[in-house]
Write a protein that holds these residues in place. Sequence first.
Motif, PDB file in Angstrom:
ATOM      1  N   TYR A  28      -0.513 -13.563  22.456  1.00 50.30           N
ATOM      2  CA  TYR A  28      -0.229 -14.211  21.172  1.00 50.30           C
ATOM      3  C   TYR A  28       0.061 -15.696  21.374  1.00 50.30           C
ATOM      4  N   ARG A  29       0.897 -16.004  22.355  1.00 43.62           N
ATOM      5  CA  ARG A  29       1.213 -17.413  22.638  1.00 43.62           C
ATOM      6  C   ARG A  29      -0.025 -18.170  23.099  1.00 43.62           C
ATOM      7  N   ARG A  33      -1.727 -21.525  21.367  1.00 45.29           N
ATOM      8  CA  ARG A  33      -2.081 -22.758  22.078  1.00 45.29           C
ATOM      9  C   ARG A  33      -3.568 -23.066  21.922  1.00 45.29           C
ATOM     10  N   GLY A  34      -4.403 -22.041  21.981  1.00 46.19           N
ATOM     11  CA  GLY A  34      -5.842 -22.233  21.807  1.00 46.19           C
ATOM     12  C   GLY A  34      -6.184 -22.764  20.424  1.00 46.19           C
ATOM     13  N   ASN A  35      -5.510 -22.223  19.412  1.00 50.09           N
ATOM     14  CA  ASN A  35      -5.732 -22.700  18.048  1.00 50.09           C
ATOM     15  C   ASN A  35      -5.269 -24.150  17.894  1.00 50.09           C
ATOM     16  N   ALA A  36      -4.135 -24.480  18.497  1.00 51.68           N
ATOM     17  CA  ALA A  36      -3.631 -25.861  18.433  1.00 51.68           C
ATOM     18  C   ALA A  36      -4.618 -26.813  19.104  1.00 51.68           C
ATOM     19  N   CYS A  88      -5.878 -22.092  25.552  1.00 51.72           N
ATOM     20  CA  CYS A  88      -6.019 -20.682  25.935  1.00 51.72           C
ATOM     21  C   CYS A  88      -7.385 -20.572  26.593  1.00 51.72           C
ATOM     22  N   ALA A  89      -7.406 -20.793  27.883  1.00 51.86           N
ATOM     23  CA  ALA A  89      -8.658 -20.904  28.624  1.00 51.86           C
ATOM     24  C   ALA A  89      -9.437 -19.591  28.619  1.00 51.86           C
ATOM     25  N   ALA A  98      -6.040 -28.211  29.643  1.00 51.42           N
ATOM     26  CA  ALA A  98      -7.233 -28.735  28.993  1.00 51.42           C
ATOM     27  C   ALA A  98      -7.040 -30.217  28.684  1.00 51.42           C
ATOM     28  N   PHE A  99      -8.117 -30.863  28.335  1.00 52.90           N
ATOM     29  CA  PHE A  99      -8.004 -32.248  27.876  1.00 52.90           C
ATOM     30  C   PHE A  99      -9.004 -32.498  26.768  1.00 52.90           C
TER      31      PHE A  99
END
Length: 126
Positions: A28-29, A33-36, A88-89, A98-99
């Motif tokens: 979930y976390r 992070r992936g959505n952000a 969220c790799a 990520a960048f």
Amino acid sequence: MTGSKRYQIALITAAVIACVVWIGLREYRCKLRGNAFANTIARLKSDAAEELKIGAGRADLDRFFSEHKIPYGFQGSQAFGTLRMEGCAPLGCFKDTAFIGVRVELDETGAVIEPPKVFGMYQDCL
């Protein structure tokens, strides 16, 4: 069934439930992070397209990068900035690091000559 067996079964059940909850929270976390990360890329693309139109000058460039807290520099005829964050790799990446890169082509006077390019990438991927 003896009390000892019930106790063992209860411990195993509690351990399994704890593991499932831990994995669920971790996923979930990760998704948050992936959505952000994806939302930041989309926002930067939109903002860059609006604020760094062809003909925009150095002041516009400075304002864009400073408002978005993106460190940047110049290399040849380009202004290039990167923003590091966690996402969220996907499978095949070792970390969620990520960048986001923003690249702007400039003429000799420092004016924008092409629409800006904004891209996101995960590090340490196969």
